[in-house]
Design a protein around this motif. Structure first.
Motif, PDB file in Angstrom:
ATOM      1  N   ASP A 343       0.839  -1.207  -0.134  1.00  0.00           N
ATOM      2  CA  ASP A 343       0.003  -0.013  -0.034  1.00  0.00           C
ATOM      3  C   ASP A 343       0.862   1.183  -0.009  1.00  0.00           C
ATOM      4  O   ASP A 343       1.304   1.702   0.958  1.00  0.00           O
ATOM      5  N   ILE A 344       1.107   2.022  -1.134  1.00  0.00           N
ATOM      6  CA  ILE A 344       1.935   3.050  -1.296  1.00  0.00           C
ATOM      7  C   ILE A 344       1.143   4.444  -0.383  1.00  0.00           C
ATOM      8  O   ILE A 344       2.072   5.151  -0.315  1.00  0.00           O
ATOM      9  N   ALA A 345       0.010   4.169   0.040  1.00  0.00           N
ATOM     10  CA  ALA A 345      -0.656   5.206   0.676  1.00  0.00           C
ATOM     11  C   ALA A 345      -0.217   5.261   2.234  1.00  0.00           C
ATOM     12  O   ALA A 345      -0.909   6.107   3.154  1.00  0.00           O
ATOM     13  N   ARG A 346       0.537   4.204   2.826  1.00  0.00           N
ATOM     14  CA  ARG A 346       0.738   4.257   4.230  1.00  0.00           C
ATOM     15  C   ARG A 346       1.281   5.531   4.484  1.00  0.00           C
ATOM     16  O   ARG A 346       2.400   5.975   3.952  1.00  0.00           O
ATOM     17  N   PRO A 347       1.248   5.799   6.011  1.00  0.00           N
ATOM     18  CA  PRO A 347       1.753   6.870   6.334  1.00  0.00           C
ATOM     19  C   PRO A 347       3.452   6.617   6.650  1.00  0.00           C
ATOM     20  O   PRO A 347       3.787   5.209   6.959  1.00  0.00           O
ATOM     21  N   PRO A 348       4.487   7.438   6.020  1.00  0.00           N
ATOM     22  CA  PRO A 348       5.802   7.082   5.860  1.00  0.00           C
ATOM     23  C   PRO A 348       6.261   6.980   7.579  1.00  0.00           C
ATOM     24  O   PRO A 348       5.992   7.549   8.512  1.00  0.00           O
ATOM     25  N   GLN A 349       7.068   5.887   7.594  1.00  0.00           N
ATOM     26  CA  GLN A 349       7.844   5.608   8.949  1.00  0.00           C
ATOM     27  C   GLN A 349       9.163   4.557   8.397  1.00  0.00           C
ATOM     28  O   GLN A 349       8.848   3.883   7.475  1.00  0.00           O
ATOM     29  N   PRO A 350      10.019   4.711   9.348  1.00  0.00           N
ATOM     30  CA  PRO A 350      11.270   3.933   8.866  1.00  0.00           C
ATOM     31  C   PRO A 350      10.930   2.423   9.041  1.00  0.00           C
ATOM     32  O   PRO A 350      10.194   1.885   9.732  1.00  0.00           O
ATOM     33  N   HIS A 351      11.582   1.736   7.835  1.00  0.00           N
ATOM     34  CA  HIS A 351      11.592   0.316   7.819  1.00  0.00           C
ATOM     35  C   HIS A 351      13.147  -0.227   7.979  1.00  0.00           C
ATOM     36  O   HIS A 351      13.974   0.678   8.126  1.00  0.00           O
ATOM     37  N   LEU A 352      13.318  -1.436   7.957  1.00  0.00           N
ATOM     38  CA  LEU A 352      14.577  -2.138   8.377  1.00  0.00           C
ATOM     39  C   LEU A 352      15.201  -2.719   7.034  1.00  0.00           C
ATOM     40  O   LEU A 352      16.100  -3.705   7.281  1.00  0.00           O
ATOM     41  N   ALA A 353      14.814  -2.469   5.931  1.00  0.00           N
ATOM     42  CA  ALA A 353      15.328  -3.235   4.793  1.00  0.00           C
ATOM     43  C   ALA A 353      16.922  -2.990   4.567  1.00  0.00           C
ATOM     44  O   ALA A 353      17.435  -3.758   3.657  1.00  0.00           O
ATOM     45  N   PHE A 354      17.372  -1.824   5.043  1.00  0.00           N
ATOM     46  CA  PHE A 354      18.722  -1.608   4.832  1.00  0.00           C
ATOM     47  C   PHE A 354      19.553  -1.961   6.220  1.00  0.00           C
ATOM     48  O   PHE A 354      20.602  -1.464   6.477  1.00  0.00           O
ATOM     49  N   SER A 355      19.022  -2.650   7.129  1.00  0.00           N
ATOM     50  CA  SER A 355      19.610  -2.874   8.338  1.00  0.00           C
ATOM     51  C   SER A 355      19.555  -1.912   9.288  1.00  0.00           C
ATOM     52  O   SER A 355      18.623  -0.879   9.284  1.00  0.00           O
ATOM     53  N   ALA A 356      20.330  -1.964  10.484  1.00  0.00           N
ATOM     54  CA  ALA A 356      20.324  -0.614  11.654  1.00  0.00           C
ATOM     55  C   ALA A 356      21.779  -0.755  12.173  1.00  0.00           C
ATOM     56  O   ALA A 356      22.704  -1.376  11.943  1.00  0.00           O
ATOM     57  N   GLY A 357      22.035   0.524  12.717  1.00  0.00           N
ATOM     58  CA  GLY A 357      22.978   0.823  13.419  1.00  0.00           C
ATOM     59  C   GLY A 357      24.486   0.962  12.525  1.00  0.00           C
ATOM     60  O   GLY A 357      24.105   1.282  11.382  1.00  0.00           O
ATOM     61  N   ALA A 358      25.715   1.016  13.058  1.00  0.00           N
ATOM     62  CA  ALA A 358      26.691   1.058  12.224  1.00  0.00           C
ATOM     63  C   ALA A 358      26.954   0.407  10.914  1.00  0.00           C
ATOM     64  O   ALA A 358      27.593   0.683   9.924  1.00  0.00           O
ATOM     65  N   HIS A 359      26.369  -0.846  10.824  1.00  0.00           N
ATOM     66  CA  HIS A 359      26.207  -1.584   9.696  1.00  0.00           C
ATOM     67  C   HIS A 359      25.187  -1.323   8.676  1.00  0.00           C
ATOM     68  O   HIS A 359      24.941  -2.115   7.658  1.00  0.00           O
ATOM     69  N   THR A 360      24.396  -0.221   9.012  1.00  0.00           N
ATOM     70  CA  THR A 360      23.404   0.147   8.041  1.00  0.00           C
ATOM     71  C   THR A 360      24.034   0.201   6.449  1.00  0.00           C
ATOM     72  O   THR A 360      25.197   0.756   6.285  1.00  0.00           O
ATOM     73  N   CYS A 361      23.346  -0.027   5.369  1.00  0.00           N
ATOM     74  CA  CYS A 361      23.769  -0.478   4.120  1.00  0.00           C
ATOM     75  C   CYS A 361      24.259   1.091   3.609  1.00  0.00           C
ATOM     76  O   CYS A 361      23.302   2.034   3.515  1.00  0.00           O
ATOM     77  N   ALA A 362      25.399   1.113   3.095  1.00  0.00           N
ATOM     78  CA  ALA A 362      26.162   2.489   2.745  1.00  0.00           C
ATOM     79  C   ALA A 362      25.315   2.585   1.312  1.00  0.00           C
ATOM     80  O   ALA A 362      25.196   3.909   1.006  1.00  0.00           O
ATOM     81  N   GLY A 363      24.721   1.902   0.431  1.00  0.00           N
ATOM     82  CA  GLY A 363      24.299   2.182  -0.760  1.00  0.00           C
ATOM     83  C   GLY A 363      22.833   2.250  -0.815  1.00  0.00           C
ATOM     84  O   GLY A 363      22.258   2.189  -1.936  1.00  0.00           O
ATOM     85  N   SER A 364      22.312   2.687   0.498  1.00  0.00           N
ATOM     86  CA  SER A 364      20.663   2.814   0.484  1.00  0.00           C
ATOM     87  C   SER A 364      20.135   3.831  -0.559  1.00  0.00           C
ATOM     88  O   SER A 364      19.296   3.712  -1.396  1.00  0.00           O
ATOM     89  N   HIS A 365      20.928   5.067  -0.656  1.00  0.00           N
ATOM     90  CA  HIS A 365      20.294   5.993  -1.278  1.00  0.00           C
ATOM     91  C   HIS A 365      20.798   5.787  -2.879  1.00  0.00           C
ATOM     92  O   HIS A 365      20.082   6.131  -3.786  1.00  0.00           O
ATOM     93  N   PHE A 366      21.915   5.181  -3.241  1.00  0.00           N
ATOM     94  CA  PHE A 366      22.284   4.775  -4.504  1.00  0.00           C
ATOM     95  C   PHE A 366      21.187   3.521  -5.062  1.00  0.00           C
ATOM     96  O   PHE A 366      20.832   3.725  -6.268  1.00  0.00           O
ATOM     97  N   GLY A 367      20.873   2.812  -4.051  1.00  0.00           N
ATOM     98  CA  GLY A 367      19.944   1.575  -4.734  1.00  0.00           C
ATOM     99  C   GLY A 367      18.495   2.309  -4.988  1.00  0.00           C
ATOM    100  O   GLY A 367      17.938   1.727  -5.854  1.00  0.00           O
ATOM    101  N   LYS A 368      18.119   2.954  -4.054  1.00  0.00           N
ATOM    102  CA  LYS A 368      16.570   3.727  -4.342  1.00  0.00           C
ATOM    103  C   LYS A 368      16.554   4.677  -5.592  1.00  0.00           C
ATOM    104  O   LYS A 368      15.814   4.645  -6.276  1.00  0.00           O
ATOM    105  N   ALA A 369      17.731   5.371  -5.822  1.00  0.00           N
ATOM    106  CA  ALA A 369      17.825   6.079  -7.007  1.00  0.00           C
ATOM    107  C   ALA A 369      18.020   5.211  -8.365  1.00  0.00           C
ATOM    108  O   ALA A 369      17.188   5.451  -9.281  1.00  0.00           O
TER     109      ALA A 369
END
Length: 410
Positions: A343-369
């Motif tokens: 559902d693309i109309a969900r109120p926005p809130q963070p998910h964990l598809a890119f992990s969490a903490g210091a090892h959060t994926c470095a490429g999240s912005h690149f991947g989404k772009a």
């Protein structure tokens, strides 16, 4: 009689499964099992995978990812495939050093300066080549090639063709997803790891000369930055880079293509949302975020406890390996209403598809772009794009879960 489902750290129904049965169920569709675990056993031991802990609720997954009591990925399959010194298992100064040369080219503002020129021309060429056929498997023939070509060119691997890059990440992936461990503590599917060793040998033979070239003659490729940044005149060697390069050639090569495929399937299954996005491309970013939440392309991250701690009420000992299910956390009923629905109309809130903490994926912005451009160009090229009703889509996996095949027509 004691209730085994509540007094042990492994419920009887899970303990009774063989390794192959568990792998088959998770690979086919893990979400029913995840929902049962979230409800009744938010943290369990999984003996079939070497007695690791498995965590499924959003808050607990985020805790393990962010808690300094845990260090990076170090399960047996991970370390066998990627070897010591890779960015996912490194901690402290070694980890900061690696992120210091990986991150700059992948920051959001930096990505915005080059992403269109990097991705759009190749995407348009692929779509023009596909046009006469009137049909395609849009994952293998378009979304995966765009994904691997985009990252490959950014790294400086222009001389490596897209089918080779696809073959590399599939070969590495087939090894990493095999988590079953036998009674001797050895990985069960040795053939997958033997195949992956052959892939790694080919990677070294192909990329080694490229590293030699940018070592001698630096350029603006990411590989050149990896070799030279913050080295005080002592360039990094290929041997120092291989472990992290294997990580990138697997995870970062596949995520944008599979993330876009997951989003496209969600849109196909909800025609009203598909028409909204077709007519208003400013909705693409939120559709992509929902696709990442709905089916996290990388479904698990792993951590190792470095001091005693507690997760979801269970004591975790030093050295324990914890598998954190991002795929389950992103469907946690306590956080999202009707979480199995796209559902693309969900109120926005963070998910964990890119992990969490210091090892959060470095490429999240690149991947989404990359995802956004790939889908934008796809909808422009084929305004009447539709799912091929004569052929079913293929969705599988749990450590990596994605639409592997999506037949379409136009």
């Amino acid at each position: 009689m004691a209730d085994l489902t509540t007094t042990t750290s492994t419920p009887f129904w899970l303990a009774e499964m063989s390794s192959s049965e568990l792998e088959e169920q998770l690979t086919a569709d893990p979400y029913g099992l995840y929902a049962r675990l979230r409800r009744d056993h938010p943290i369990v031991r999984v003996p079939q995978m070497g007695d690791v802990w498995f965590v499924t609720r959003y808050d607990d997954v985020k805790q393990v990812g962010s808690d300094r009591s845990f260090h990076g990925a170090s399960d047996l399959a991970h370390m066998t495939l990627f070897e010591e010194g890779n960015v996912l298992s490194a901690e402290g100064e070694p980890h900061r050093e690696q992120r210091a040369f990986i991150d700059p080219q992948l920051r959001k503002r930096k990505v915005a300066t080059y992403i269109d020129d990097l991705v759009r021309p190749y995407a348009r060429k692929l779509l023009e080549d596909l046009r006469p056929a009137g049909r395609a498997d849009i994952v293998t023939e378009y979304l995966e090639p765009v994904s691997v070509r985009s990252l490959g060119d950014l790294l400086g691997l222009e001389s490596v063709d897209s089918p080779t890059l696809q073959r590399w990440f599939h070969g590495l992936s087939q090894a990493l997803v095999n988590k079953s461990i036998d009674e001797n503590g050895e990985l069960v599917n040795k053939a997958a790891f033997e195949h992956a060793e052959g892939v790694k040998e080919e990677i070294r033979a192909t990329v080694g000369p490229i590293i030699d070239r940018v070592t001698a003659t630096p350029d603006e490729s990411s590989m050149s930055h990896w070799v030279h940044d913050a080295t005080k005149g002592n360039p990094r060697t290929a041997d120092q880079l291989w472990p992290t390069l294997y990580v990138v050639l697997l995870g970062a090569m596949q995520e944008p293509g599979h993330g876009a495929a997951n989003t496209l399937l969600g849109l196909f299954q909800n025609p009203d949302q598909l028409e909204q996005v077709r007519g208003d491309r400013s909705l693409l970013p939120q559709a992509i975020e929902e696709g990442l939440r709905w089916i996290a392309p990388i479904g698990i991250f792993t951590r190792r406890a470095t001091e005693p701690t507690v997760v979801a009420g269970e004591p975790i000992a030093v050295g324990d390996i914890v598998f954190c299910s991002m795929g389950s956390a992103n469907r946690d009923e306590s956080r999202w209403t009707d979480p199995d629905r796209f559902d693309i109309a969900r109120p926005p809130q963070p998910h964990l598809a890119f992990s969490a903490g210091a090892h959060t994926c470095a490429g999240s912005h690149f991947g989404k772009a990359v995802e956004e451009i790939a889908l934008d160009e796809l909808f422009d090229a084929f305004p009447d794009l539709r799912q091929d009703e004569e052929q079913a889509e293929s969705v599988q996996g749990w450590f990596f879960r994605a639409v592997r095949g999506l037949p379409v027509r136009w």
